[in-house]
Design an enzyme around this catalytic site. Structure first.
Site, PDB file in Angstrom:
ATOM      1  N   LYS A  57     -18.266 -15.960   3.204  1.00  0.00           N
ATOM      2  CA  LYS A  57     -19.184 -17.143   3.428  1.00  0.00           C
ATOM      3  C   LYS A  57     -20.188 -17.086   2.158  1.00  0.00           C
ATOM      4  O   LYS A  57     -20.293 -18.047   1.602  1.00  0.00           O
ATOM      5  CB  LYS A  57     -20.111 -16.598   4.673  1.00  0.00           C
ATOM      6  CG  LYS A  57     -21.508 -17.191   4.595  1.00  0.00           C
ATOM      7  CD  LYS A  57     -22.396 -16.704   5.789  1.00  0.00           C
ATOM      8  CE  LYS A  57     -23.255 -15.577   5.227  1.00  0.00           C
ATOM      9  NZ  LYS A  57     -24.208 -15.743   4.638  1.00  0.00           N
ATOM     10  N   ASN A  58     -20.377 -16.196   1.605  1.00  0.00           N
ATOM     11  CA  ASN A  58     -21.444 -15.830   0.287  1.00  0.00           C
ATOM     12  C   ASN A  58     -20.590 -16.586  -1.007  1.00  0.00           C
ATOM     13  O   ASN A  58     -21.284 -16.588  -2.101  1.00  0.00           O
ATOM     14  CB  ASN A  58     -22.164 -14.686   0.237  1.00  0.00           C
ATOM     15  CG  ASN A  58     -23.042 -14.418   1.333  1.00  0.00           C
ATOM     16  OD1 ASN A  58     -23.418 -15.315   2.264  1.00  0.00           O
ATOM     17  ND2 ASN A  58     -23.569 -13.156   1.381  1.00  0.00           N
ATOM     18  N   ARG A 127     -31.167 -20.907   3.777  1.00  0.00           N
ATOM     19  CA  ARG A 127     -31.633 -20.635   2.339  1.00  0.00           C
ATOM     20  C   ARG A 127     -30.548 -21.059   1.355  1.00  0.00           C
ATOM     21  O   ARG A 127     -31.089 -21.390   0.289  1.00  0.00           O
ATOM     22  CB  ARG A 127     -31.865 -19.045   2.112  1.00  0.00           C
ATOM     23  CG  ARG A 127     -32.505 -18.628   0.898  1.00  0.00           C
ATOM     24  CD  ARG A 127     -32.475 -17.249   0.981  1.00  0.00           C
ATOM     25  NE  ARG A 127     -33.129 -16.704  -0.646  1.00  0.00           N
ATOM     26  CZ  ARG A 127     -34.058 -16.978  -0.962  1.00  0.00           C
ATOM     27  NH1 ARG A 127     -35.083 -17.596  -0.495  1.00  0.00           N
ATOM     28  NH2 ARG A 127     -34.300 -16.693  -2.254  1.00  0.00           N
ATOM     29  N   CYS A 151     -37.373 -15.926   5.854  1.00  0.00           N
ATOM     30  CA  CYS A 151     -36.500 -15.815   7.088  1.00  0.00           C
ATOM     31  C   CYS A 151     -37.041 -14.535   7.575  1.00  0.00           C
ATOM     32  O   CYS A 151     -37.751 -13.790   6.813  1.00  0.00           O
ATOM     33  CB  CYS A 151     -35.192 -15.864   6.709  1.00  0.00           C
ATOM     34  SG  CYS A 151     -34.409 -14.612   5.760  1.00  0.00           S
ATOM     35  N   ARG A 156     -38.390 -14.013   0.695  1.00  0.00           N
ATOM     36  CA  ARG A 156     -37.469 -14.642  -0.096  1.00  0.00           C
ATOM     37  C   ARG A 156     -37.925 -15.642  -1.369  1.00  0.00           C
ATOM     38  O   ARG A 156     -37.383 -16.785  -1.178  1.00  0.00           O
ATOM     39  CB  ARG A 156     -36.065 -15.173   0.696  1.00  0.00           C
ATOM     40  CG  ARG A 156     -35.627 -13.606   1.551  1.00  0.00           C
ATOM     41  CD  ARG A 156     -34.764 -14.144   2.434  1.00  0.00           C
ATOM     42  NE  ARG A 156     -33.329 -14.145   1.776  1.00  0.00           N
ATOM     43  CZ  ARG A 156     -31.968 -14.497   2.177  1.00  0.00           C
ATOM     44  NH1 ARG A 156     -32.152 -14.713   3.404  1.00  0.00           N
ATOM     45  NH2 ARG A 156     -31.109 -14.539   1.346  1.00  0.00           N
ATOM     46  N   ASP A 338     -25.963  -6.119   2.651  1.00  0.00           N
ATOM     47  CA  ASP A 338     -25.617  -6.798   3.913  1.00  0.00           C
ATOM     48  C   ASP A 338     -24.691  -5.814   4.575  1.00  0.00           C
ATOM     49  O   ASP A 338     -24.143  -6.512   5.877  1.00  0.00           O
ATOM     50  CB  ASP A 338     -24.781  -7.886   3.503  1.00  0.00           C
ATOM     51  CG  ASP A 338     -25.628  -8.995   2.623  1.00  0.00           C
ATOM     52  OD1 ASP A 338     -24.872  -9.715   2.084  1.00  0.00           O
ATOM     53  OD2 ASP A 338     -26.727  -8.973   2.772  1.00  0.00           O
ATOM     54  N   ARG A 431     -23.352 -17.539  12.422  1.00  0.00           N
ATOM     55  CA  ARG A 431     -23.586 -18.000  11.068  1.00  0.00           C
ATOM     56  C   ARG A 431     -22.681 -17.226  10.121  1.00  0.00           C
ATOM     57  O   ARG A 431     -22.088 -17.693   9.081  1.00  0.00           O
ATOM     58  CB  ARG A 431     -25.141 -17.594  10.629  1.00  0.00           C
ATOM     59  CG  ARG A 431     -25.873 -18.475  11.373  1.00  0.00           C
ATOM     60  CD  ARG A 431     -27.324 -18.323  10.607  1.00  0.00           C
ATOM     61  NE  ARG A 431     -27.123 -18.435   9.376  1.00  0.00           N
ATOM     62  CZ  ARG A 431     -28.035 -17.732   8.270  1.00  0.00           C
ATOM     63  NH1 ARG A 431     -28.888 -17.002   8.788  1.00  0.00           N
ATOM     64  NH2 ARG A 431     -27.770 -18.092   7.143  1.00  0.00           N
TER      65      ARG A 431
END
Ligand code: EPZ
Length: 452
Positions: A57-58, A127, A151, A156, A338, A431
Site C-alpha cells: 500500500k505504502n 493523508r 489522524c 502529523r 507499522d 484501508r
C-alpha cells in the site's frame, strides 16, 4: 453506493458492488469500507499454512501520484485492492487522470489533468493524498493542495514537506486550509529535520523537474522510497542514492511513461507472521521480501519464534510460546512503527515483561486500552508501553481506531481462547488489508464479517 463504500472495480472496470472473490481480479468478496460492518472472531486456534502477500500500500500510493508528471501512459502491476488505493484513484481521477484498475493491474494517463488542485473533501480522507503536492508543483509550476489534517496516531504536520519545497525555490503560503505553492523549482541542498517518508517522497518527486541538482540528506530509507525512485528513473528521472540517507536528483525537462511492478507489502507480511506466532501456529508468507524486514524478523527470533527465510518465502512458528522482549520503533531499517501494535498484541501472552517504546508517532498505543479489556496487562508511561505477559486473553466487543491498531485487535481476537471478539469500525482495516477475513480463515481462523 453507500457513503464510505469504496468504488469497486470488476472485470468490466465499472463501479458496482462485486460479490465473490476471484484471486486474479480486484473483486472484493466482502463490502469494502462499510461503516457498520463488524468482524467476528472465535479464537484459540493456531494459524497454520501459507498466504500470498499483496503489493505494498505504502508503495502504490506514491507511485500513483508520481504518474502526474508522466507525459505518456504508465502501467502498474501488483497493485493491492485496498480502500486507500481506491481513495487515491478517486482523487487523481477527479483531477482528470484516466485510470483503469482491473485486478492488480492499473493503467494511468495524466494528460487529462487540467489544474493542479486537490480539494479538502478528498485529501481529508487519506493523508497520503498530500503526495500529489510535489508532482503537481513539478509539472504545473504551481499547486493548491489541502492540508491533510491529523489522524488518530498523531497531528502529523507537513512542515518538513513545505520547508523542503521552499528550499527548492517554491513560494509557499497557507490559505483557508490549503497549501498554495508556486515555482519555479531549482536544485538545492536540503537536510530533512527527520527522515519523514512522505516528505522524502514529495521532495524527491518535485526535484525530478527542478532546474539543476538537488541533494536531500537525512532522508527516509524505506523500501517504498527505493520503489518510487525506480519508477521515476524508468520514467526518465535521474535519481541516485534512494535507500541511503542521501538522495541526489538531477532535474530533467520531462518524464515519460513506464511499466512497473509494486514491491510486496512488508507490513502485511509482518502482520501475518505475527498472527501465526501469536496463536502458537506456523505461518509462511509467499512473494514477500525478507530483506525489507531486517529489524522485525530479528525481534521475532529474540522472542523465541523459529524464523526461516528462503527467497520470497518467510516462515515463522512458535509452537512453544514466546518470551518477553523490548521493542523500540525507529525509521527504517529499525523496527517498523507499522508493526508495533501487532507486536504489542503478540507480547500480551509472552513469558515475562516487555517494554515497547514508540519513537515515530506521538499517539500510537490506541490498541492498548482495547487489549486491556480483553485481559491484557499493559501500562502506558509516556511513549513506552509496559506489557506483562498473561496466561490468556478473552474475547470482547472492541473498537478499531486506526489501520494497524485494528490489525492488532484481529490478532488479539485470534489469540483469545475464551469468548468471541466483535470488532467494530472495520473500515479502518480495509484501508490496508485485502480480504483479511478470507485470508485468515484460509489459515484456520474462525472469522467472519457481518453487516448490521
Ligand atoms: C508513512 O507515513 C506511512 N504512510 C505510514 O504508514 C508510516 O507509519 C510512516 O510513513 C512512518 O514509517 C504511507 O507511506 C502512506 P512520516 P508518513 O512523514 O509519510 C513527523 C500505515 O499504517 N513529521 O515518516 O505520513 C510525523 O508527525 C501508515 O500504513 C513531521 O513532524 O510518515 C511523524 O511523527 C501509518 N513533519 C514522523 O514524522 C513532517 O513534515 C514520521 O512521519 C512530516 C512528518
Amino acid at each position: 453506493m453507500e457513503a464510505g463504500q469504496a468504488p469497486r472495480r470488476n472485470l468490466t472496470g465499472s463501479n458496482q458492488m462485486g460479490h465473490g472473490t476471484d484471486e486474479r481480479w480486484c473483486v472484493m468478496s466482502t463490502p469494502n469500507g462499510g461503516f457498520v460492518d463488524k468482524i467476528l472472531i472465535r479464537g484459540g486456534k493456531p494459524l497454520n499454512g501459507a498466504v500470498h502477500v499483496r503489493g505494498a500500500k505504502n508503495a502504490a500510493l506514491p507511485l500513483m501520484a508520481a504518474v502526474i508528471m508522466a507525459e505518456e501512459p504508465c502501467t502498474l502491476h501488483n497493485v493491492p485492492c485496498l480502500h486507500d488505493v481506491f481513495t487515491m484513484d478517486k482523487l487523481l481521477s477527479t483531477m482528470g487522470m484516466q485510470i483503469e484498475f482491473t485486478g492488480r493491474y492499473m493503467t494511468l494517463q495524466a494528460d487529462g489533468i487540467s489544474e493542479p488542485y486537490a480539494p479538502y473533501d478528498l485529501v481529508r480522507k487519506m493523508r497520503a493524498s498530500f503526495f500529489v503536492l510535489g508532482p503537481l508543483l513539478a509539472r504545473f509550476g504551481s499547486a493548491k493542495v489541502s492540508l491533510p489534517g491529523g489522524c488518530a496516531i498523531g497531528t502529523r504536520p507537513v512542515d518538513i514537506h513545505l520547508k523542503g519545497l521552499e528550499a527548492l525555490g517554491a513560494s509557499i503560503c497557507i490559505e483557508d486550509g490549503y497549501v498554495v505553492a508556486k515555482g519555479p523549482l531549482n536544485g538545492a541542498n536540503y537536510a530533512l529535520d527527520f527522515p519523514s517518508v512522505g516528505a522524502t517522497e514529495n521532495l524527491m518527486m518535485a526535484a525530478c523537474r527542478a532546474k539543476g541538482v538537488t541533494r536531500l540528506t537525512n532522508v527516509a530509507r524505506e523500501p517504498e522510497i527505493e520503489d518510487l525512485a525506480y519508477l521515476l528513473n524508468t520514467m526518465g528521472a535521474q535519481i541516485s542514492g534512494a535507500g541511503t540517507d542521501m538522495i541526489t536528483v538531477v532535474g530533467v525537462d520531462s518524464l515519460g511513461g513506464a511499466e512497473h511492478v509494486v514491491i510486496p507489502d512488508r507490513i502485511e507480511a509482518g502482520t501475518f507472521l505475527v498472527a501465526g506466532v501469536a496463536t502458537h501456529g506456523d505461518v509462511t508468507v509467499l512473494n514477500a521480501n525478507p530483506d525489507h524486514l531486517p529489524g522485525f524478523l530479528d525481534k521475532l527470533r529474540e522472542a523465541g519464534a523459529e524464523v526461516e527465510a528462503h527467497g520470497s518465502r518467510i516462515r515463522a512458528a512458535a509452537p512453544n510460546g514466546l518470551r518477553a522482549v523490548d521493542v523500540t520503533t525507529r525509521p527504517y531499517p529499525g523496527f517498523p512503527t507499522d508493526l508495533q501494535a501487532q507486536t504489542m498484541t503478540m507480547l500480551c501472552r509472552a513469558e515475562g515483561v516487555s517494554h515497547i517504546k514508540e519513537t515515530v508517532f506521538e499517539n500510537r498505543f490506541m490498541q492498548a486500552a482495547e487489549l486491556v479489556r480483553m485481559g491484557a496487562d499493559i501500562t502506558l508511561d509516556g511513549n513506552t508501553a509496559i506489557v506483562r505477559g498473561v496466561p490468556r486473553l478473552s474475547g470482547a466487543p472492541v473498537m478499531a481506531s486506526d489501520l494497524r491498531a485494528s490489525a492488532a485487535l484481529v490478532i488479539a481476537g485470534l489469540m483469545a481462547d475464551q469468548g468471541a471478539t466483535a470488532i467494530a469500525r472495520v473500515y479502518h482495516i480495509d484501508r490496508g488489508y485485502e480480504q483479511i477475513e478470507e485470508r485468515l480463515a484460509a489459515l484456520g481462523a474462525t472469522i467472519e464479517r457481518v453487516r448490521n
